[in-house]
Design an enzyme around this catalytic site. Structure first.
Site, mmCIF file in Angstrom:
data_model
loop_
_atom_site.group_PDB
_atom_site.id
_atom_site.type_symbol
_atom_site.label_atom_id
_atom_site.label_comp_id
_atom_site.label_asym_id
_atom_site.label_seq_id
_atom_site.Cartn_x
_atom_site.Cartn_y
_atom_site.Cartn_z
ATOM 1 N N ASP A 64 -11.400 -12.886 -36.417
ATOM 2 C CA ASP A 64 -12.056 -13.151 -34.819
ATOM 3 C C ASP A 64 -11.728 -11.983 -34.268
ATOM 4 O O ASP A 64 -11.028 -10.876 -34.425
ATOM 5 C CB ASP A 64 -11.275 -14.161 -34.258
ATOM 6 C CG ASP A 64 -11.891 -14.362 -33.040
ATOM 7 O OD1 ASP A 64 -13.137 -14.807 -32.836
ATOM 8 O OD2 ASP A 64 -11.005 -14.704 -32.208
ATOM 9 N N ASP A 77 -12.766 -11.582 -29.959
ATOM 10 C CA ASP A 77 -12.326 -11.781 -28.700
ATOM 11 C C ASP A 77 -11.067 -12.414 -28.576
ATOM 12 O O ASP A 77 -10.896 -13.798 -29.234
ATOM 13 C CB ASP A 77 -13.417 -12.459 -27.889
ATOM 14 C CG ASP A 77 -14.662 -11.995 -27.584
ATOM 15 O OD1 ASP A 77 -14.730 -10.713 -27.805
ATOM 16 O OD2 ASP A 77 -15.555 -12.393 -27.009
ATOM 17 N N ASP A 132 -7.560 -16.475 -32.878
ATOM 18 C CA ASP A 132 -6.658 -17.128 -31.621
ATOM 19 C C ASP A 132 -7.244 -18.688 -31.294
ATOM 20 O O ASP A 132 -6.531 -19.038 -30.328
ATOM 21 C CB ASP A 132 -6.571 -16.246 -30.690
ATOM 22 C CG ASP A 132 -7.899 -16.089 -29.972
ATOM 23 O OD1 ASP A 132 -8.868 -16.013 -30.462
ATOM 24 O OD2 ASP A 132 -7.926 -16.272 -28.354
#
Length: 305
Positions: free
Chosen positions: A19, A21, A227
């Site tokens: 991922d 961001d 996240d």
């Protein structure tokens, strides 16, 4: 910051899916410098670092250059779009690459259909939300911290539509059920909800892993880092996973027997997670107990089995 180990490499081919961001990129500043040392090492060892993100293809083209990931494929819009560089293309299956050297595979549904159904269900249910495509550029810049040019690229969607929900949880469930009848679903990201088709990050990661195996004749060891809730499918589709400590307070609990939860957030947590699994000379064959002997999946700086 974790420093890459100088011990022998993990044996066999590897793929790293990440991922962006809040993971490889800082949630607020989009800085990745704490992960730079690991990015360099992985590049030198020939390990593809593959972005798997809610960002658009337009956003990723420049970012791949900045991160020096132009030889790796990418997954955009939470699995709706996959970009393949030449080395990942099958001569009998892919057309000639475009001017950017990429073959684009669309795994999702057309953005026009998604926007049409969003408008239908907003009117039918009387729910309140704002799609990214309806946000003023200044508002989008303020909400995301992107520059004006980056915000314009973020609006160039192909297979998903981010939206800001402004109604109740009960109405959200009604909205979700309505979209499901159209073959669409909602995925929670760090800042937005994302309306998309049946494709997700996990399906795209599995597709790329299978493509690598078909082209190379050997199955790679796979690691994923993320996240947010929209990363769960990706974290479940790989051999080893890292849940990076988030800044959003949202629960991220993948059904994954080999998962490490970082103490640090953003790119520092990213480097910590890669160092945990791959920075020990490949001798990390499975999860280890925490210092207390616990395997509590809610602890940070720990693994669960």
């Amino acid at each position: 910051m974790s420093s890459p180990s100088s011990r022998p490499d993990v044996p066999g081919p590897r793929l790293l899916f990440t991922d962006l961001d809040g993971s490889l990129l800082d949630h607020q500043t989009y800085d990745w410098s704490p992960a730079a040392e690991w990015l360099t090492r992985l590049r030198e060892e020939g390990v593809p670092v593959i972005p798997v993100t809610s960002k658009t293809r337009s956003e990723l083209l420049a970012l791949r250059q900045a991160l020096n990931l132009v030889d790796s494929p990418f997954v955009a819009e939470n699995g709706a779009v996959v970009g393949l560089p030449a080395a990942w293309c099958h001569a009998r299956l892919e057309r000639t690459p475009g001017p950017d050297g990429l073959v684009i595979k669309t795994l999702g549904v057309d953005i026009g259909f998604i926007r049409q159904r969003l408008a239908v269900w907003r009117e039918r249910l009387g729910v309140r939300f704002t799609p990214m495509s309806e946000m003023q550029i200044d508002d989008l810049v303020a909400f995301t911290g992107l520059s004006e040019e980056e915000a314009r690229l973020a609006r160039m969607r192909e297979g998903s539509e981010p939206l800001i929900w402004a109604d109740s949880e009960a109405r959200l469930e009604d909205f979700r059920q309505g979209l499901a009848g159209d073959g669409l679903h909602l995925v929670r990201g760090g800042r937005f909800w994302h309306a998309t088709g049946e494709s997700d990050k996990g399906q795209a990661v599995s597709w790329l892993s299978e493509r690598f195996t078909a082209l190379r004749g050997v199955r790679p060891q796979t690691l994923a880092l993320g996240d947010g809730p929209n990363d769960i499918a990706m974290l479940e589709a790989v051999d080893q996973a890292v849940v990076i400590r988030g800044c959003h307070g949202l629960e991220v609990s993948p059904r994954q027997p080999e998962v490490y939860r970082s103490r640090e957030s953003g790119p520092s947590g990213w480097a910590e997670g890669v160092d945990y699994w791959w920075g020990r000379g490949g001798r990390r064959q499975g999860p280890a107990l925490t210092a207390s002997g616990s395997r509590d999946n809610n602890d940070v700086g720990s693994v669960s089995a």
